[in-house]
Write a protein that holds these residues in place. Structure first.
Motif, PDB file in Angstrom:
ATOM      1  N   ASP A 262      18.997 -59.963  43.855  1.00  0.00           N
ATOM      2  CA  ASP A 262      18.172 -61.085  43.408  1.00  0.00           C
ATOM      3  C   ASP A 262      18.839 -61.815  42.248  1.00  0.00           C
ATOM      4  O   ASP A 262      18.827 -63.056  42.189  1.00  0.00           O
ATOM      5  CB  ASP A 262      16.796 -60.562  42.979  1.00  0.00           C
ATOM      6  CG  ASP A 262      15.901 -61.674  42.450  1.00  0.00           C
ATOM      7  OD1 ASP A 262      15.700 -62.670  43.167  1.00  0.00           O
ATOM      8  OD2 ASP A 262      15.401 -61.549  41.311  1.00  0.00           O
ATOM      9  N   GLY A 263      19.458 -61.080  41.331  1.00  0.00           N
ATOM     10  CA  GLY A 263      20.145 -61.722  40.210  1.00  0.00           C
ATOM     11  C   GLY A 263      21.307 -62.576  40.658  1.00  0.00           C
ATOM     12  O   GLY A 263      21.534 -63.671  40.112  1.00  0.00           O
ATOM     13  N   ALA A 264      22.062 -62.100  41.642  1.00  0.00           N
ATOM     14  CA  ALA A 264      23.182 -62.886  42.157  1.00  0.00           C
ATOM     15  C   ALA A 264      22.688 -64.179  42.793  1.00  0.00           C
ATOM     16  O   ALA A 264      23.294 -65.249  42.615  1.00  0.00           O
ATOM     17  CB  ALA A 264      23.970 -62.053  43.169  1.00  0.00           C
ATOM     18  N   LEU A 265      21.589 -64.104  43.531  1.00  0.00           N
ATOM     19  CA  LEU A 265      21.025 -65.304  44.167  1.00  0.00           C
ATOM     20  C   LEU A 265      20.572 -66.312  43.115  1.00  0.00           C
ATOM     21  O   LEU A 265      20.817 -67.518  43.236  1.00  0.00           O
ATOM     22  CB  LEU A 265      19.859 -64.894  45.061  1.00  0.00           C
ATOM     23  CG  LEU A 265      19.272 -65.977  45.975  1.00  0.00           C
ATOM     24  CD1 LEU A 265      20.310 -66.487  46.956  1.00  0.00           C
ATOM     25  CD2 LEU A 265      18.061 -65.430  46.737  1.00  0.00           C
ATOM     26  N   GLN A 266      19.914 -65.839  42.065  1.00  0.00           N
ATOM     27  CA  GLN A 266      19.490 -66.726  40.987  1.00  0.00           C
ATOM     28  C   GLN A 266      20.693 -67.366  40.295  1.00  0.00           C
ATOM     29  O   GLN A 266      20.669 -68.548  39.953  1.00  0.00           O
ATOM     30  CB  GLN A 266      18.674 -65.951  39.963  1.00  0.00           C
ATOM     31  CG  GLN A 266      17.300 -65.515  40.422  1.00  0.00           C
ATOM     32  CD  GLN A 266      16.491 -64.908  39.296  1.00  0.00           C
ATOM     33  OE1 GLN A 266      16.582 -65.326  38.158  1.00  0.00           O
ATOM     34  NE2 GLN A 266      15.684 -63.906  39.619  1.00  0.00           N
ATOM     35  N   LEU A 267      21.741 -66.582  40.081  1.00  0.00           N
ATOM     36  CA  LEU A 267      22.915 -67.073  39.367  1.00  0.00           C
ATOM     37  C   LEU A 267      23.574 -68.233  40.096  1.00  0.00           C
ATOM     38  O   LEU A 267      23.978 -69.231  39.484  1.00  0.00           O
ATOM     39  CB  LEU A 267      23.907 -65.923  39.179  1.00  0.00           C
ATOM     40  CG  LEU A 267      25.112 -66.180  38.279  1.00  0.00           C
ATOM     41  CD1 LEU A 267      24.665 -66.479  36.844  1.00  0.00           C
ATOM     42  CD2 LEU A 267      26.065 -64.998  38.307  1.00  0.00           C
ATOM     43  N   PHE A 268      23.665 -68.143  41.414  1.00  0.00           N
ATOM     44  CA  PHE A 268      24.349 -69.184  42.186  1.00  0.00           C
ATOM     45  C   PHE A 268      23.460 -70.390  42.461  1.00  0.00           C
ATOM     46  O   PHE A 268      23.952 -71.517  42.525  1.00  0.00           O
ATOM     47  CB  PHE A 268      24.860 -68.601  43.505  1.00  0.00           C
ATOM     48  CG  PHE A 268      26.086 -67.750  43.347  1.00  0.00           C
ATOM     49  CD1 PHE A 268      27.310 -68.299  43.016  1.00  0.00           C
ATOM     50  CD2 PHE A 268      26.005 -66.380  43.516  1.00  0.00           C
ATOM     51  CE1 PHE A 268      28.438 -67.510  42.861  1.00  0.00           C
ATOM     52  CE2 PHE A 268      27.121 -65.579  43.371  1.00  0.00           C
ATOM     53  CZ  PHE A 268      28.347 -66.142  43.036  1.00  0.00           C
ATOM     54  N   VAL A 269      22.174 -70.175  42.623  1.00  0.00           N
ATOM     55  CA  VAL A 269      21.293 -71.266  43.032  1.00  0.00           C
ATOM     56  C   VAL A 269      20.675 -71.983  41.840  1.00  0.00           C
ATOM     57  O   VAL A 269      20.670 -73.221  41.773  1.00  0.00           O
ATOM     58  CB  VAL A 269      20.188 -70.743  43.973  1.00  0.00           C
ATOM     59  CG1 VAL A 269      19.195 -71.849  44.317  1.00  0.00           C
ATOM     60  CG2 VAL A 269      20.805 -70.181  45.247  1.00  0.00           C
ATOM     61  N   LEU A 270      20.137 -71.222  40.881  1.00  0.00           N
ATOM     62  CA  LEU A 270      19.394 -71.838  39.779  1.00  0.00           C
ATOM     63  C   LEU A 270      20.282 -72.311  38.638  1.00  0.00           C
ATOM     64  O   LEU A 270      19.844 -73.116  37.819  1.00  0.00           O
ATOM     65  CB  LEU A 270      18.358 -70.850  39.227  1.00  0.00           C
ATOM     66  CG  LEU A 270      17.271 -70.389  40.207  1.00  0.00           C
ATOM     67  CD1 LEU A 270      16.290 -69.461  39.507  1.00  0.00           C
ATOM     68  CD2 LEU A 270      16.526 -71.588  40.792  1.00  0.00           C
TER      69      LEU A 270
END
Length: 514
Positions: A262-270
């Motif tokens: 989840d942290g990786a997804l937030q890092l790239f998208v947000l």
């Protein structure tokens, strides 16, 4: 750059503008946060009871005489509802203990009869208080943190607090995995409260800002609450099964891996490194708290969730005492409530807009009260299915109605900036989960579990008529003046309360011309 890399980068760029991808991120964040919230429900009472009694049993037998720990080694704990077997280190002979008196037995282990189950002695009743305080620590810290997170999101945007919530949650999960004392578990649970405050306030505020239409916002928040429901659904059985068959560390290690994703997804998208403040100055937090309609909505969230919050620490211990339940049953007992909450949030995220969110919340509060009153009548784990299903379904009705109403009340009566109002919503949620376990544990110890359920059931039923005031909340005069100003360059929205649909000022002007 390869075609795959180019496609991925293009997908990420488009994703930053995609409302659905933002909804997915909030869904996953709430899912994992609530998995960590509930995975400890069947583990902590058992783990604390086991380490306490293992410590006592290593030094004293049931008559208070000192024993040689090297001579005898415990194989089964009392909490497992199995007869305790000890191994003599000298002659390796097996002895079976029954009621504190050793008798020779060739059997390696036997199943327990009801007399071997934990009884309502002082040590077991004290578990209510210790477990209740530990469970309440997360919500208490979250309660204290929310008033700061809400205004913070107005100044720096939702992305940075959202990512900060991931980082703190990962640290908390690792601490749960390797903590072996009550103090460290207490710190891990409290630390989770800070991460939860960041994730829930920023997540709900983000959804309210990108879904401006009332019906779409209700649907999106219903889906996001479905993530919360999935976490509550999966957490207890996931934790209890892995705890029994693998060990305490296993469920938290699995959760930590999911949190990293989840942290990786937030890092790239947000892109949480960049502050993105709101373009408008939001209504001060104290002004929102003084709004009686916001208080009613917050009270509904608080008292509805307080019912399940009181069940979490008290129900497993009551099941140990009255039903002789095994560890895996302590988690599975919450399964009907979790499934029904998932069903309720998904159904009424859409349906509540059509039937009236005030009516949905009113019915939900009544059903919560009636269902919680029926819990103490259960004689076994199967008797808990119907009342816990009703509790979860009704709380889903309340949450999926009140979360969109919070955003709507800000649109109608205040400035349309949502960080502070969802901080209030999260405060209400946390008050239920802070007050419920801490006070509920003490009540269960002093007057019993059935009276605890009676008290919270009656409170929910008595509060439910206040939801009727949310049927037609009036707009404040200054807000109505802005809404009625057709010359405003921004396309304004005016809410028609009887039909519960939005009309633009431009549409009204064209109708008057006709």
């Amino acid at each position: 750059m390869s075609v795959t890399e180019f496609t991925l980068l293009r997908w990420l760029r488009e994703g930053r503008q995609s409302r659905k991808l933002i909804l997915l991120i909030v869904f996953i964040a709430l899912l994992l946060d609530n998995m960590l919230l509930t995975v400890v429900v069947p583990i902590i009472p058992s783990y604390l009871y086991t380490i306490t009694h293992d410590s006592n049993d290593s030094n004293h037998d049931d008559q208070g005489h000192t024993t040689v720990s090297s001579g005898f080694q415990s194989i089964f704990s009392y909490f497992d509802n199995t007869t305790v077997i000890t191994v003599n280190a000298t002659d390796r002979s097996l002895q079976q203990w029954s009621g504190g008196t050793p008798t020779s037995s060739p059997a390696a282990f036997t199943t327990a009869d009801p007399s071997d189950c934990p009884k309502a002695d002082s040590s077991l009743l004290n578990e209510n208080v210790k477990v209740g305080l530990l469970f309440a620590s997360k919500a208490t810290v979250q309660l204290l943190t929310n008033p700061f997170i809400g205004p913070l999101t107005n100044r720096i945007g939702y992305q940075i607090p959202m990512f900060a919530g991931f980082c703190i949650m990962f640290i908390s999960t690792i601490m749960f995995a390797f903590s072996g004392t009550y103090a460290l578990l207490f710190i891990a649970r409290s630390l989770q409260g800070i991460g939860s405050s960041c994730s829930s306030v920023a997540g709900m505020g983000m959804l309210a800002s990108v879904y401006t239409n009332d019906e779409e916002r209700g649907n999106a928040m219903g889906i996001a609450l479905g993530g919360l429901a999935m976490g509550v659904l999966v957490g207890p059985p996931f934790g209890s099964i892995l705890y029994e068959f693998v060990g305490k560390t296993a469920p938290f290690i699995v959760l930590a891996v999911l949190v990293l994703f989840d942290g990786a997804l937030q890092l790239f998208v947000l892109q949480p490194s960049r502050a993105q403040p709101e373009s408008q100055t939001g209504t001060p937090l104290l002004d929102l708290i003084r709004d009686p309609y916001i208080l009613i909505a917050a009270g509904s969230i608080c008292f509805a969730n307080m019912a399940i919050a009181m069940l979490e620490p008290a129900l497993p211990i009551w099941m140990m005492e009255t039903m002789c339940s095994r560890k895996w049953q302590l988690g599975v007992a919450f399964l009907p409530a979790s499934i029904s909450y998932l069903i309720g949030t998904n159904i009424f995220g859409v349906l509540a807009h059509k039937m009236g969110r005030w009516l949905c919340a009113f019915i939900g509060m009544m059903v919560v009260g009636i269902s919680i009153l029926c819990v103490p009548f259960a004689k076994n784990i199967y008797g808990l299915i119907a009342p816990t299903f009703g509790v979860g379904f009704a709380i889903g009705m309340v949450d999926s109605s009140m979360m969109p109403i919070m955003g709507y009340l800000v649109d109608l009566r205040h400035v349309s900036v949502y960080g502070s109002v969802y901080a209030i919503a999260d405060v209400a949620f946390c008050m239920g989960f802070a007050f419920g376990p801490s006070v509920g544990g003490a009540i269960a110890k002093s007057i019993g579990f059935p009276w605890l359920m009676t008290i919270i059931g009656i409170v929910d039923i008595l509060f439910s008529p206040l939801c009727l005031f949310l049927r037609s909340p009036p707009a404040k005069e200054e807000k109505m003046a802005i809404l009625m100003d057709h010359s405003c360059p921004i396309k304004t929205k005016m809410y028609t309360q009887n039909s519960q649909s939005y009309y633009t000022g431009e549409e009204e002007e064209s109708e008057s011309d006709e």
